[in-house]
Scaffold this motif. Structure first.
Motif, short mmCIF file in Angstrom:
data_model
loop_
_atom_site.label_atom_id
_atom_site.label_comp_id
_atom_site.label_asym_id
_atom_site.label_seq_id
_atom_site.Cartn_x
_atom_site.Cartn_y
_atom_site.Cartn_z
N THR A 485 -110.18 -5.18 -22.42
CA THR A 485 -108.75 -4.76 -22.47
C THR A 485 -107.87 -5.88 -22.83
N GLY A 486 -108.44 -7.13 -23.08
CA GLY A 486 -107.48 -8.40 -22.99
C GLY A 486 -106.42 -8.49 -22.03
N GLU A 487 -106.26 -7.91 -20.84
CA GLU A 487 -105.54 -8.08 -19.65
C GLU A 487 -106.04 -9.04 -18.75
N ALA A 488 -105.37 -10.21 -18.79
CA ALA A 488 -106.15 -11.36 -17.93
C ALA A 488 -105.78 -11.30 -16.40
N ASP A 489 -104.56 -10.61 -15.99
CA ASP A 489 -104.26 -10.63 -14.72
C ASP A 489 -105.07 -10.36 -13.69
N PRO A 490 -105.78 -9.31 -13.85
CA PRO A 490 -106.96 -8.81 -12.74
C PRO A 490 -107.89 -9.77 -12.53
N ALA A 491 -108.24 -10.53 -13.51
CA ALA A 491 -109.55 -11.52 -13.48
C ALA A 491 -108.90 -12.55 -12.97
N LEU A 492 -107.46 -13.08 -13.33
CA LEU A 492 -106.80 -14.42 -12.66
C LEU A 492 -106.69 -14.08 -11.18
N ARG A 493 -106.18 -12.97 -11.01
CA ARG A 493 -106.03 -12.73 -9.29
C ARG A 493 -107.44 -12.80 -8.60
N THR A 494 -108.47 -12.38 -9.22
CA THR A 494 -109.76 -12.23 -8.63
C THR A 494 -110.30 -13.61 -8.59
N PHE A 495 -110.17 -14.70 -9.57
CA PHE A 495 -110.61 -15.98 -9.48
C PHE A 495 -109.54 -16.67 -8.49
N GLU A 496 -108.54 -16.57 -8.43
CA GLU A 496 -107.35 -17.36 -7.66
C GLU A 496 -107.73 -16.78 -6.19
N ALA A 502 -112.86 -19.89 -0.90
CA ALA A 502 -114.08 -20.31 -0.75
C ALA A 502 -114.13 -21.51 0.42
N LYS A 503 -115.35 -21.28 1.35
CA LYS A 503 -115.41 -22.16 2.08
C LYS A 503 -116.57 -23.01 1.74
N GLY A 504 -117.22 -22.91 0.81
CA GLY A 504 -118.47 -23.80 0.44
C GLY A 504 -118.16 -24.21 -0.98
N PRO A 505 -119.35 -24.60 -1.75
CA PRO A 505 -119.26 -24.97 -3.05
C PRO A 505 -118.70 -23.82 -3.93
N THR A 506 -117.75 -24.02 -4.90
CA THR A 506 -117.19 -22.95 -5.74
C THR A 506 -117.94 -22.88 -7.15
N HIS A 507 -119.08 -23.59 -7.39
CA HIS A 507 -119.61 -23.29 -8.87
C HIS A 507 -119.84 -21.93 -9.16
N TRP A 508 -120.26 -21.31 -7.97
CA TRP A 508 -120.87 -19.77 -8.58
C TRP A 508 -119.50 -19.14 -9.21
N TYR A 509 -118.66 -19.46 -8.69
CA TYR A 509 -117.29 -18.70 -8.95
C TYR A 509 -116.98 -19.41 -10.61
N LEU A 510 -117.01 -20.52 -10.61
CA LEU A 510 -116.52 -21.23 -11.73
C LEU A 510 -117.51 -20.79 -12.81
N ALA A 511 -118.42 -20.57 -12.73
CA ALA A 511 -119.41 -20.24 -13.86
C ALA A 511 -119.14 -18.91 -14.64
N GLY A 512 -118.54 -18.10 -13.89
CA GLY A 512 -118.03 -16.70 -14.45
C GLY A 512 -116.80 -16.84 -15.20
N LEU A 513 -116.33 -18.11 -15.11
CA LEU A 513 -114.86 -17.83 -15.70
C LEU A 513 -114.66 -18.19 -17.12
N ALA A 545 -115.72 -25.17 -17.22
CA ALA A 545 -114.77 -24.34 -17.35
C ALA A 545 -113.53 -24.99 -17.94
N HIS A 546 -113.18 -26.19 -17.65
CA HIS A 546 -112.11 -26.81 -18.24
C HIS A 546 -112.09 -26.93 -19.69
N HIS A 547 -113.48 -27.49 -20.18
CA HIS A 547 -113.28 -27.06 -21.75
C HIS A 547 -113.30 -25.67 -22.17
N ALA A 548 -113.55 -24.81 -21.62
CA ALA A 548 -113.43 -23.41 -22.16
C ALA A 548 -112.26 -22.92 -22.19
N ILE A 549 -111.24 -23.46 -21.16
CA ILE A 549 -109.96 -23.25 -21.11
C ILE A 549 -109.24 -24.09 -21.94
N THR A 550 -109.42 -25.36 -22.06
CA THR A 550 -108.49 -26.18 -23.01
C THR A 550 -108.84 -26.55 -24.27
#
Length: 628
Positions: A485-496, A502-513, A545-550
Motif C-alpha cells: 500500500t505504501g502506507e508506512a504508519d501501521p509498520a511504524l507503529r508496530t516497530f515503535e 523489548a526486554k532483550g536483544p532487539t536485532h530480531w525486530y531490526l532485521a525486519g525493518l 537498518a541505519h543504512h537502509a533508512i539513510t
C-alpha cells in the motif's frame, strides 16, 4: 585414605563445586556404601556432575579424593566406576589451563591427594577383573607425573609386567600406553603380534608426529582400527574417555589419512558406522572433501542396520551433496536406484539426495510423490535445484498448500515458492489462506510483500496479521502491508511498540525493518543509540537498518567492519557490507583468510536448505576480493 567417619572433619560448607556450596558432598560419599544399588549409582552420577562437571574441577574436588579412594577399596561392586572417577578428576594434558605442574591449581591439589593414597590403590592392578585393571592403569596415566621417584619406579615395573604377561590384549595395550606416557617409546609396539597393542601404539605415534601421518601408521590404523575392542572406554589416555575418541580427533587433523582409513573401515563392514562417521567429520572440518567422502558414505549404505535401513546414510548424503558443484554420475545413478526401490524414510531420503544432486530424473519423481512427511521438504529442494521448472512445480506446491499443509511442511512449501520470483504470485490465494489460518504465516507474509498483487483481501489479511501478538508475524505482515500500500504508519507503529517494550536483544525486530527504507526515518532516534549496543547482533542489525533508512554508509560501515569474523554474526555483517558495496581496505587480509582457508571456518546451519554457512563465507569473501 579417609573413611566416611572423617567426613565431618572437612569444612565442606566453605568449599564449592559446580553448583555452589559443597555441603552435599558428604551425603553423596556416604551413599556410596549403601546396600541399595540405585542409591549408589545415583551418588556416583551426582559426584560426576558436581565435583567434576564437563571437564572442570572445583575446590571441593581434591578434598573428596581420599574419601573416594577409600570407597574404591571398600565398595567392590563399584570399584571400577570409582577408580574411573578418580582418574577423571586427575585428568590433565599439555594444553590444559590447569595442570599438576601449576602450583595452587585445583588439578595440582587433586593429583597431590591422589598420589598420597595411590599405594593403597596399587594392589588392584592385580585384580582378576580386566575392567578394574584397566581403571587402575587409567589412574596411573593421570597421576604418574605426581608420584615420588621410588613409587613411580615401582609402579612402572608392575606396568611392565602387565604389558608382558596380561592375558587380555586390551590391558597390555593400556599398559604400553602408560609406559609411553611415562617416557618410553611406542616404536617396538608397532610390530607387536597383538592388534590392540599395535593400534594403541599407532595412535601414540600419530599424536607425537602430528599430521601428515606416516604410511605405516595409516596402514596400522586402517587394519587394526576397523573393529576396536568393545571395552576400550577405560582407555588410559588423560583428557579423553576412549581410544576411539582420541583417534578420531587425530584423524580430523589429516583429511587424506582419515579418508583412506575410513575407506578401509567401510570395506571391512563399517562396524559401528565408524568409517561413515569419519567421512562426515572430514566434510564438516575440511573444505572441498565432499566428493571423496560422499563416495565413502555411498559405499557404506549396504552396511547399515536392517532396522533403519540406509535412511540415515542417505539423509547425510542429501545434506552434503548439495555442496558439490557437479556430483558424479555414479553417485546420482545409485541415488536414483535407491529412490526407486527403497520404501518409507529411505526412499524419501534418497529422493531428497537425488534432488539436491540436481539430477533431472529427480524432478519427475518429485512430482509423482505422495506428499507426506518430507514431501514438502523435497519440493523445496526441487525448487532450489530446478528454478526453471516453475511451470511444473508451482501447481504442485499450490495444491499441497490448498490441501492444508501445516507446521514445517507449510514453511517448506512457501519457501519453495520464493525460488520462482514474481511467478510465485500465482499462489497468492494460498498464501493469503496460510496467513489467515496461521500455517507458515510469517514466511507467507514476507512472500506476499515481495510478489503479491495488491488487493482488498490481501491488504486486509496483512493488516489483521500485523496486530498479532506474535512479534515475528506482526513485523512481517506490517512490512508486507507497507509494500502493498505504501502506507508506512501501521509498520511504524508496530516497530515503535516492539522496540519500546523489548526486554532483550532487539536485532530480531531490526532485521525486519530494512524493506521500509527511508519510510522508517521516524525510527532513527531509536535506532542510532543501538549502533553502540553491547550485543553484537544488535549493533549489526542497527547498522544495516541505519543504512537502509539513510542511504549513507558513514555510520553503518565502521560498525559492520568491526564485526567481521568467522562467526554467524560476522557473516551477516559481511553480507550487509557487500549489499552496501563498501568494504574497507583493511579487511582484505581477513577476506583472503576466509577465501583460502583449507579448513571450514563456520559450521553448517542444520535447517538451511540452500547453502553451507562456510561455503557462503568463502564465496562472498572471494567475490569481494575479486570485485575490489
Amino acid at each position: 585414605m579417609r573413611s566416611p567417619a572423617e567426613l565431618d572433619d572437612v569444612p565442606w560448607h566453605d568449599l564449592t563445586h559446580a553448583y555452589g556450596s559443597a555441603e552435599d558432598v558428604p551425603q553423596l560419599i556416604r551413599a556410596l556404601y549403601e546396600d541399595d544399588q540405585e542409591t549408589v549409582d545415583e551418588a556416583i552420577y551426582e559426584l560426576y556432575g558436581n565435583i567434576h562437571h564437563q571437564g572442570t574441577v572445583y575446590p571441593a574436588s581434591a578434598p573428596a579424593v581420599p574419601f573416594l579412594a577409600h570407597a574404591a577399596c571398600h565398595v567392590p561392586g563399584k570399584r571400577e566406576d570409582l577408580l574411573m572417577l578418580l582418574a577423571t578428576l586427575a585428568d590433565n594434558g599439555p594444553g590444559d589451563s590447569e595442570s599438576p605442574h601449576w602450583p595452587g591449581s585445583v588439578v595440582a591439589a587433586i593429583c597431590a591427594e591422589l598420589a598420597r593414597v595411590f599405594p593403597e590403590l596399587l594392589p588392584h592392578l592385580d585384580d582378576t577383573d580386566r575392567g578394574i585393571r584397566r581403571a587402575v592403569l587409567r589412574v596411573i596415566a593421570a597421576v604418574a607425573g605426581s608420584l615420588h621417584a621410588e613409587l613411580r619406579a615401582e609402579v612402572l615395573a608392575r606396568v611392565d609386567v602387565l604389558y608382558a604377561t596380561d592375558p587380555v590384549a586390551a590391558v597390555r595395550a593400556d599398559a604400553m600406553v602408560v609406559r609411553v606416557l611415562s617416557g618410553g617409546s611406542e616404536v617396538e609396539a608397532l610390530d607387536s603380534p597383538l592388534p590392540e597393542v599395535r593400534l594403541a601404539a599407532a595412535v601414540l605415534a600419530a599424536e607425537r608426529s602430528g599430521p601428515p601421518y606416516a604410511p605405516r601408521l595409516v596402514e596400522i590404523l586402517t587394519e587394526d582400527g576397523a573393529d576396536p575392542d568393545p571395552g576400550d572406554d577405560n582407555y588410559p589416555w588423560p583428557g579423553t574417555s576412549s581410544q576411539d575418541q582420541h583417534l578420531t580427533g587425530l584423524l580430523s587433523q589429516d583429511p587424506d589419512a582419515a579418508l583412506t582409513i575410513a575407506a578401509g573401515w567401510i570395506a571391512a563392514g563399517d562396524i559401528g558406522s565408524r568409517g561413515s562417521w569419519i567421512a562426515r567429520q572430514i566434510m564438516e572440518t575440511w573444505r572441498g572433501r565432499e566428493p571423496q567422502a560422499l563416495d565413502l558414505l555411498l559405499a557404506a549404505l549396504p552396511h547399515q542396520g536392517e532396522a533403519g535401513g540406509p535412511a540415515h546414510g542417505l539423509s547425510t548424503i542429501a545434506r552434503w551433496v548439495r555442496h558439490v558443484p557437479e556430483p558424479g554420475a555414479a553417485l546420482r545413478d545409485a541415488l536414483y536406484e535407491y529412490a526407486r526401490t527403497e520404501q518409507g524414510e529411505s526412499a524419501e531420503a534418497a529422493l531428497l539426495a537425488l534432488t539436491h544432486s540436481r539430477d533431472p530424473r529427480a524432478l519427475d519423481l518429485v512430482l509423482v510423490l505422495d506428499l507426506h512427511c518430507s514431501g514438502a521438504q523435497t519440493l523445496q529442494a526441487a525448487a532450489l535445484s530446478f528454478p526453471e521448472a516453475g511451470d511444473r512445480l508451482i501447481p504442485a506446491i499450490r495444491s499441497a498448500l490448498a490441501a492444508g499443509a501445516t507446521g514445517n511442511d507449510a514453511i517448506h512449501l512457501v519457501a519453495a515458492l520464493e525460488r520462482f520470483g514474481t511467478a510465485a504470485g500465482q499462489a497468492q490465494p494460498e498464501l493469503v489462506d496460510c496467513l489467515r489460518t496461521g500455517r507458515g504465516a510469517v514466511v507467507a507474509a514476507r512472500l506476499l510483500g515481495r510478489v503479491g498483487t495488491p488487493s482488498t483481501e490481501t491488504t486486509s489479511a496483512l493488516l489483521e496479521a500485523a496486530q498479532s501478538t506474535d512479534a515475528s508475524l506482526s513485523i512481517a505482515a506490517a512490512v508486507a502491508h507497507y509494500q502493498h500500500t505504501g502506507e508506512a504508519d501501521p509498520a511504524l507503529r508496530t516497530f515503535e511498540t516492539l522496540l519500546a517494550t523489548a526486554k532483550g536483544p532487539t536485532h530480531w525486530y531490526l532485521a525486519g525493518l530494512t524493506p521500509l527504507g527511508s519510510a522508517a526515518a521516524p525510527l532513527l532516534p531509536t535506532i542510532e543509540p543501538l549502533l553502540t549496543a553491547r550485543y553484537d547482533w544488535t549493533r549489526m542489525a542497527a547498522a544495516e537498518a541505519h543504512h537502509a533508512i539513510t542511504g549513507s554508509p558513514d555510520r553503518a560501515v565502521p560498525v559492520l567492519a568491526e564485526l567481521i569474523s568467522a562467526a554467524p554474526v560476522g557473516l551477516s555483517a559481511l553480507k550487509a557490507l557487500a549489499a552496501i558495496g563498501e568494504v574497507p581496505e583493511h579487511l582484505r587480509p581477513t577476506l583472503r583468510a576466509f577465501a583460502f582457508s583449507p579448513l571450514r571456518l563456520l559450521s553448517d546451519t542444520p535447517f538451511s536448505e540452500e547453502t553451507h554457512a562456510d561455503e557462503e563465507l568463502r564465496a562472498l569473501a572471494w567475490r569481494l576480493l575479486t570485485d575490489g
